[in-house]
Enzyme design. Structure first.
Site, PDB file in Angstrom:
ATOM      1  N   GLU A   1       0.905  -1.211  -0.116  1.00  0.00           N
ATOM      2  CA  GLU A   1      -0.075  -0.040   0.041  1.00  0.00           C
ATOM      3  C   GLU A   1       0.815   1.237  -0.107  1.00  0.00           C
ATOM      4  O   GLU A   1       0.383   2.127  -0.663  1.00  0.00           O
ATOM      5  CB  GLU A   1      -0.963  -0.067   1.214  1.00  0.00           C
ATOM      6  CG  GLU A   1      -2.066  -0.779   1.234  1.00  0.00           C
ATOM      7  CD  GLU A   1      -1.910  -2.226   1.480  1.00  0.00           C
ATOM      8  OE1 GLU A   1      -0.611  -2.565   1.779  1.00  0.00           O
ATOM      9  OE2 GLU A   1      -2.738  -3.196   1.454  1.00  0.00           O
TER      10      GLU A   1
ATOM     11  N   HIS B   1     -11.137  -5.896   8.683  1.00  0.00           N
ATOM     12  CA  HIS B   1     -11.732  -5.385   7.273  1.00  0.00           C
ATOM     13  C   HIS B   1     -13.044  -4.461   7.545  1.00  0.00           C
ATOM     14  O   HIS B   1     -13.780  -4.454   6.651  1.00  0.00           O
ATOM     15  CB  HIS B   1     -12.086  -6.616   6.287  1.00  0.00           C
ATOM     16  CG  HIS B   1     -10.854  -7.562   6.102  1.00  0.00           C
ATOM     17  ND1 HIS B   1     -10.555  -8.499   7.075  1.00  0.00           N
ATOM     18  CD2 HIS B   1     -10.088  -7.627   5.062  1.00  0.00           C
ATOM     19  CE1 HIS B   1      -9.655  -9.115   6.496  1.00  0.00           C
ATOM     20  NE2 HIS B   1      -9.339  -8.777   5.373  1.00  0.00           N
TER      21      HIS B   1
END
Lengths: 454, 323
Positions: B60, B129
């Site tokens: 990321e 998540h």
């Protein structure tokens, strides 16, 4: 005979009182006139006396309860009388476990009060600090029924939403008189709106007309700066003074008469008396004035009057109130029947009154039955004091300090002990010429003080 | 007007950008061949080719850093980070570079990057998540935080995000991708910093964003049955925040409840509550309340997950306690 003891109303604006202490237990015998309880009002702690002899059969209120005026708090009866109808009854008390004793203690004056044996009894009126006007709504609003009343903290803080506070401020509503229906008894917008429904909404006060007290205590109302001081809730006593003084200024058209009184002879007489009397009969300047007013009121009964709307009542006794300064306010209890009391009695009673005011132990009639008031800031060196009439009375005498002044006597300038007094009287029931004669009587009595002791 | 899903509305905005601006390109994990973990970019690789739609490794910080570089060099990247939790791996790039470069370069450099990610819970994706970390980004000056609640918002706000000359964090809600609503087929833009008055009312303002707008709406329906008219405000963006819109509504209803999936402690609802009391204190008839998620990592179990999220009945009870 069954006699109900009710929460007395000490003054027209008292709606509830706190039962501080029972001085009797159930089963004790009680004599008529005997003190059976001590209650706390907005202004003072007061002893309640039994109206009938008998047995203290039942206490319907507990110590610390806040009880509405007129509610039965106890039953005095013969030992065989049937009092079963009071079973299960309780005075409409709002439970307030917060220590009332500390609240009472806060009201007690400290050493700031000059000793009564000093030249004048310390007393105070604060005409220049006329507080915020009480709203018309308050007068018209029915007292909340006890069962619905939401708890109110005894520390004088009223629980209200910011919006309710703003609307109350805009409309001049005293939040202390509004019942909160929001969560936890919070006063919310609709409560204030309902409180003002039916009452004419007062026009917004022009800024210049805002009373000084408010400007001092609530600067934040106008200031957007977060650094501005926060508004401070008035104490209960302050609120009471605010209401009563505003009521007086609103309803009673005051006129004022000022005169200088030559106290030289009176001061000499006082000196002589005090050199030959016991400690508790030592006479203060204020005692001389009380005595003079008592006599003058007998001779001018128009000033010994209470006013109720468009009626007035000439009072049979001259109950002369003396304003006594406390930490946060003042109270003016009466010397009952001062017109018929001799100077030594007045001297004794005024000292006792000051002591009991400090201790918060005034009697009902002393707080409720005054007919005329004296306010004296002589001890503070104030020259002229113009007071505000205590409703429902008709007049108040403001007294300044006794000071040496040049005076003309027989074409000679001589030094005399002069005192300035100001009579404030209600023009609805008396006129200026009457006031002048009344004030002249007081002046004459004090300037020929032998009339005070014969 | 066509009724389409939130997912489809996002696709329409992205397709429009790809078709109409050559500087626009997409990159992220699984956005190409797989079509994106929420299928937003499905088919784009075939349609626009691998120059415009780039799959990246699971890295990321690198992906966002490359995007920032591309933006500084004159392109308009859209970076997708799947889930907001993963954005924490890129937080240094976002907070220390993307947000500051315009300021630190005295305006010489812009960073027109759109970073998409999915937040919120309710889809049983577990604690790693399923969180609502939007307040972390909203805390940082220099980045805009967009939180669409409806398909209409999703398309219009994403269009506006591409117009922006500086970084936009675009947070979609995992539980809303399949939700449907009317969306114009043509291009349109929903401005940042302007809340939508989702439902009018007079008794209490329910302030929501993203998924919580729908909880608030359902609660408002329940409240209406009890005679309480709740106003629902859909914030659309947290930064810029429509302070005027919030205050206008609170000044009308005098009461406010902020509904959010986020944890209560230190959450964005606290910021709104503080603003309301600072600027509308005298208009309040009750304390400003928060109906937030519980202060625990999101449970996987469906029932426990729902129990950890603010529920309609909680909003209803809070509102009744204020009115």
């Amino acid at each position: 005979m069954v006699s109900e003891v009710v929460m007395p109303q000490m003054g027209a604006d008292m709606t509830e009182g706190t039962l501080l202490r029972w001085l009797k237990e159930e089963g004790d015998s009680v004599e008529r006139g005997e003190v059976i309880a001590e209650i706390e009002t907005d202004k003072a702690n007061i002893e309640i006396e039994a109206f009938e002899s008998g047995v203290f059969r039942k206490a319907l209120a507990s110590e610390g309860d806040v009880v509405q005026v007129g509610e039965v708090i106890a039953v005095v009866a013969g030992s065989d009388d049937d009092i079963s109808k009071y079973d299960g009854a309780a005075a409409g008390a709002i439970k307030q476990p917060i220590a009332t004793a500390s609240a009472a203690a806060e009201r007690r004056p400290d050493g700031a009060l000059a000793a009564p044996s000093e030249a004048a009894t310390t007393s105070a009126e604060m005409p220049e600090r006329a507080p915020e006007p009480a709203p018309p709504a308050e007068v018209q609003q029915p007292q909340p029924s006890v069962s619905e009343a939401a708890p109110r903290p005894t520390n004088g803080r009223v629980k209200a939403s910011p919006l309710a506070k703003r609307i109350a401020d805009e409309r001049g509503v005293d939040l202390g008189s509004v019942r909160g229906t929001g969560p936890g008894g919070r006063i919310v917008k609709k409560d204030v709106e309902q409180a003002t429904t039916g009452a004419p909404a007062p026009a917004p006060q022009p800024a210049a007309a805002q009373p000084a007290a408010r400007a001092v205590e609530r600067p934040a109302a106008a200031a957007a700066s977060p650094a501005a001081a926060a508004p401070i809730e008035m104490s209960k006593m302050r609120q009471t003074i605010a209401r009563r003084m505003s009521q007086s200024k609103r309803e009673a058209p005051h006129y004022y008469l000022l005169v200088d009184i030559d106290m030289t002879d009176a001061m000499a007489l006082r000196k002589q008396i005090n050199e030959s009397t016991t400690e508790d009969e030592r006479v203060s300047v204020n005692d001389l004035i009380v005595r003079a007013c008592g006599i003058a009121l007998q001779r001018h009964p128009a000033f010994n009057v209470t006013v109720d709307g468009e009626q007035y009542v000439r009072q049979p006794l001259q109950n002369v109130c003396i304003a006594i300064a406390l930490d946060d306010g003042l109270i003016a209890p009466a010397i009952i029947d001062a017109g018929n009391k001799r100077l030594p009695a007045i001297a004794r009673e005024s000292k006792d009154l000051v002591e009991r005011t400090k201790g918060g132990a005034l009697k009902v009639e002393e707080v409720t039955q005054g007919t005329f008031s004296i306010t004296n800031l002589g001890a503070y060196g104030i020259e002229t004091l113009v007071g505000i009439i205590q409703p429902p009375q008709t007049a108040i005498l403001g007294v300044g300090t006794v000071m040496e002044q040049p005076a003309v006597r027989g074409a000679q300038v001589v030094v005399r002990q002069m005192m300035k007094v100001a009579l404030a009287a209600d023009h609805r029931v008396t006129d200026g010429a009457q006031g002048a004669r009344f004030l002249g009587e007081i002046k004459g009595l004090l300037e020929k003080p032998v009339s005070l002791i014969v | 007007m066509a009724v389409v899903t939130y997912r489809e509305a996002l696709r329409q905005a992205l397709r429009y950008q790809l078709q109409n601006d050559e500087r626009v390109f997409l990159m992220g994990e699984d956005i190409g061949a797989y079509g994106g973990s929420y299928a937003v970019t499905k088919g784009f690789l075939e349609e626009f080719g691998d120059k415009r739609v780039k799959d990246t490794p699971i890295a990321e910080s690198v992906v966002v850093g490359a995007g920032i570089g591309a933006a500084m060099a004159g392109l308009k990247p859209m970076v997708e980070l799947m889930t907001i939790n993963f954005s924490l791996l890129a937080i240094d790039q976002i907070v220390n570079n993307a947000s500051k470069l315009h300021y630190m370069s005295n305006g010489q450099v812009n960073v027109p990057i759109v970073i998409r990610m999915a937040g919120g819970a309710g889809s049983q994706l577990g604690a790693q998540h399923s969180h609502s970390l939007e307040s972390w980004f909203a805390h940082v000056p220099g980045i805009k935080v967009v939180v669409p609640a409806t398909p209409y918002d999703a398309k219009g706000l994403l269009m506006t995000a591409f117009d922006d000359e500086n970084p936009v964090i675009f947070i979609e809600h995992t539980a809303l991708y399949a939700s449907k609503g009317e969306v114009p087929e043509e291009a349109y833009r929903v401005p940042f910093g302007k809340a939508e008055l989702h439902r009018e009312g007079r008794d209490v303002t329910l302030i929501g964003y993203s998924g919580s707008v729908h909880q608030a709406s359902r609660a408002a329906e329940d409240l209406a049955k009890e005679g309480i008219e709740a106003e629902v405000l859909n914030l659309r963006t947290l930064r810029p925040l429509d302070v005027d819109g919030i205050l206008a509504s609170v000044r009308k209803t005098h009461r406010a409840i902020i509904v959010e999936d986020d944890w209560k402690f230190g959450g964005f609802a606290g910021e709104i509550a503080a603003i309301v009391q600072e600027q509308a204190f005298d208009d309040l008839d009750a304390p400003v309340m928060r109906c937030s998620g519980h202060d625990i990592p999101m449970p996987y179990s469906g029932k426990l997950e729902q129990a950890a999220l603010p529920q309609e009945h909680e909003i209803v009870e809070l509102a009744k306690s204020l009115v």
